[in-house]
Motif scaffolding. Structure first.
Motif, PDB file in Angstrom:
ATOM      1  N   VAL A   1      47.522  56.852  48.648  1.00 43.73           N
ATOM      2  CA  VAL A   1      47.015  57.496  49.869  1.00 43.73           C
ATOM      3  C   VAL A   1      45.607  56.999  50.191  1.00 43.73           C
ATOM      4  O   VAL A   1      45.289  56.732  51.357  1.00 43.73           O
ATOM      5  CB  VAL A   1      47.058  59.036  49.726  1.00 43.73           C
ATOM      6  CG1 VAL A   1      46.265  59.720  50.832  1.00 43.73           C
ATOM      7  CG2 VAL A   1      48.506  59.529  49.718  1.00 43.73           C
ATOM      8  N   ALA A   2      44.767  56.842  49.188  1.00 44.56           N
ATOM      9  CA  ALA A   2      43.399  56.350  49.408  1.00 44.56           C
ATOM     10  C   ALA A   2      43.428  54.935  49.979  1.00 44.56           C
ATOM     11  O   ALA A   2      42.671  54.614  50.909  1.00 44.56           O
ATOM     12  CB  ALA A   2      42.597  56.392  48.111  1.00 44.56           C
ATOM     13  N   GLN A   3      44.319  54.098  49.457  1.00 44.56           N
ATOM     14  CA  GLN A   3      44.427  52.733  49.966  1.00 44.56           C
ATOM     15  C   GLN A   3      44.912  52.736  51.421  1.00 44.56           C
ATOM     16  O   GLN A   3      44.370  52.011  52.257  1.00 44.56           O
ATOM     17  CB  GLN A   3      45.376  51.907  49.104  1.00 44.56           C
ATOM     18  CG  GLN A   3      45.506  50.476  49.583  1.00 44.56           C
ATOM     19  CD  GLN A   3      46.529  49.674  48.784  1.00 44.56           C
ATOM     20  OE1 GLN A   3      47.343  50.234  48.059  1.00 44.56           O
ATOM     21  NE2 GLN A   3      46.476  48.362  48.928  1.00 44.56           N
ATOM     22  N   ALA A   4      45.905  53.551  51.711  1.00 46.84           N
ATOM     23  CA  ALA A   4      46.420  53.636  53.087  1.00 46.84           C
ATOM     24  C   ALA A   4      45.337  54.145  54.036  1.00 46.84           C
ATOM     25  O   ALA A   4      45.180  53.633  55.148  1.00 46.84           O
ATOM     26  CB  ALA A   4      47.653  54.539  53.140  1.00 46.84           C
ATOM     27  N   ARG A   5      44.572  55.135  53.595  1.00 47.66           N
ATOM     28  CA  ARG A   5      43.498  55.689  54.434  1.00 47.66           C
ATOM     29  C   ARG A   5      42.460  54.608  54.757  1.00 47.66           C
ATOM     30  O   ARG A   5      42.020  54.462  55.897  1.00 47.66           O
ATOM     31  CB  ARG A   5      42.834  56.874  53.738  1.00 47.66           C
ATOM     32  CG  ARG A   5      41.734  57.528  54.574  1.00 47.66           C
ATOM     33  CD  ARG A   5      41.069  58.698  53.854  1.00 47.66           C
ATOM     34  NE  ARG A   5      42.036  59.725  53.509  1.00 47.66           N
ATOM     35  CZ  ARG A   5      42.340  60.079  52.251  1.00 47.66           C
ATOM     36  NH1 ARG A   5      41.750  59.495  51.228  1.00 47.66           N
ATOM     37  NH2 ARG A   5      43.217  61.025  52.025  1.00 47.66           N
ATOM     38  N   GLU A   6      42.096  53.825  53.731  1.00 46.94           N
ATOM     39  CA  GLU A   6      41.101  52.764  53.918  1.00 46.94           C
ATOM     40  C   GLU A   6      41.612  51.699  54.901  1.00 46.94           C
ATOM     41  O   GLU A   6      40.886  51.282  55.799  1.00 46.94           O
ATOM     42  CB  GLU A   6      40.774  52.133  52.573  1.00 46.94           C
ATOM     43  CG  GLU A   6      39.715  51.050  52.648  1.00 46.94           C
ATOM     44  CD  GLU A   6      39.446  50.441  51.274  1.00 46.94           C
ATOM     45  OE1 GLU A   6      39.307  49.200  51.222  1.00 46.94           O
ATOM     46  OE2 GLU A   6      39.380  51.182  50.290  1.00 46.94           O
TER      47      GLU A   6
ATOM     48  N   VAL B   1      54.406  56.084  51.165  1.00 48.71           N
ATOM     49  CA  VAL B   1      53.007  55.681  51.383  1.00 48.71           C
ATOM     50  C   VAL B   1      52.870  54.172  51.205  1.00 48.71           C
ATOM     51  O   VAL B   1      52.169  53.512  51.980  1.00 48.71           O
ATOM     52  CB  VAL B   1      52.041  56.447  50.442  1.00 48.71           C
ATOM     53  CG1 VAL B   1      50.637  55.865  50.524  1.00 48.71           C
ATOM     54  CG2 VAL B   1      52.010  57.923  50.789  1.00 48.71           C
TER      55      VAL B   1
ATOM     56  N   THR C   1      51.579  51.581  53.893  1.00 49.63           N
ATOM     57  CA  THR C   1      50.499  50.631  53.613  1.00 49.63           C
ATOM     58  C   THR C   1      50.915  49.219  54.011  1.00 49.63           C
ATOM     59  O   THR C   1      50.123  48.469  54.582  1.00 49.63           O
ATOM     60  CB  THR C   1      50.106  50.687  52.124  1.00 49.63           C
ATOM     61  OG1 THR C   1      49.652  52.013  51.829  1.00 49.63           O
ATOM     62  CG2 THR C   1      49.017  49.694  51.793  1.00 49.63           C
TER      63      THR C   1
ATOM     64  N   ASN D   1      43.908  52.079  57.184  1.00 47.32           N
ATOM     65  CA  ASN D   1      44.029  52.685  58.507  1.00 47.32           C
ATOM     66  C   ASN D   1      42.674  52.763  59.204  1.00 47.32           C
ATOM     67  O   ASN D   1      42.567  52.491  60.406  1.00 47.32           O
ATOM     68  CB  ASN D   1      44.667  54.069  58.395  1.00 47.32           C
ATOM     69  CG  ASN D   1      45.161  54.576  59.721  1.00 47.32           C
ATOM     70  OD1 ASN D   1      45.831  53.862  60.456  1.00 47.32           O
ATOM     71  ND2 ASN D   1      44.840  55.820  60.016  1.00 47.32           N
ATOM     72  N   GLN D   2      41.632  53.095  58.457  1.00 46.96           N
ATOM     73  CA  GLN D   2      40.290  53.136  59.045  1.00 46.96           C
ATOM     74  C   GLN D   2      39.840  51.740  59.475  1.00 46.96           C
ATOM     75  O   GLN D   2      39.271  51.573  60.553  1.00 46.96           O
ATOM     76  CB  GLN D   2      39.294  53.744  58.056  1.00 46.96           C
ATOM     77  CG  GLN D   2      39.484  55.228  57.871  1.00 46.96           C
ATOM     78  CD  GLN D   2      38.634  55.812  56.762  1.00 46.96           C
ATOM     79  OE1 GLN D   2      38.108  55.103  55.908  1.00 46.96           O
ATOM     80  NE2 GLN D   2      38.508  57.133  56.743  1.00 46.96           N
TER      81      GLN D   2
END
Length: 157
Positions: A101-106, A20, A24, A108-109
């Motif tokens: 995962v939360a950082q990667a999701r942010e 992850v 990132t 990516n968005q």
């Protein structure tokens, strides 16, 4: 078949965190490429690397869920939470994974928004070119450039 141990789950979670974090880093490179015109060409290579890492992450997530299931836990987020609650050594690693995962999701968005903006800009540019040339399309059905009949000249001025 051997019963998985919390240490095997711990190793899996650590591998997932590493993947992850690499994902990132790629997202950060992608953001840079989307905001710096000179670096825009790097997007193809970054996308290829992201796809490879996404496959790796899917495999690691599947491995984690299999381990959780074999430990008698739910094979999902709830199972990870239960494993972390049951073993103090797993709790900080599980939290680190969730944060990564939360950082990667942010990221990516955010990159998705940047990419959407670029696509809209390109579409507006193509629409303007089509309007200037009086053509419905600048390319034929095979993707080859069509000869544009002499029409309106573009003048600066």
């Amino acid at each position: 078949m051997n019963q998985p141990t919390p240490s095997s789950l711990l190793a899996c979670l650590q591998a997932e965190i590493d993947a992850v974090r690499r994902f990132t880093q790629l997202l950060q490179e992608e953001a840079q490429s989307l905001t710096e015109p000179a670096a825009f060409e790097a997007l193809n290579e970054i996308t290829e690397r992201k796809n490879q890492l996404a496959e790796e992450l899917a495999g690691l997530g599947g491995q984690r869920n299999t381990l959780l299931g074999r430990m008698g836990l739910d094979s999902d987020h709830a199972g990870g939470q239960a494993a972390a609650a049951a073993d103090p050594a797993l709790a900080p690693v599980w939290q680190a994974l969730l944060q990564a995962v939360a950082q990667a999701r942010e990221l990516n968005q955010r990159n998705g928004i940047l990419l959407e903006t670029h696509l809209r800009h390109v579409q507006h540019s193509l629409d303007a070119l089509r309007a200037l040339t009086g053509q419905a399309s600048l390319y034929d059905a095979q993707g080859r450039a069509r000869r544009v009949s002499p029409g309106k000249a573009i003048a600066a001025g």
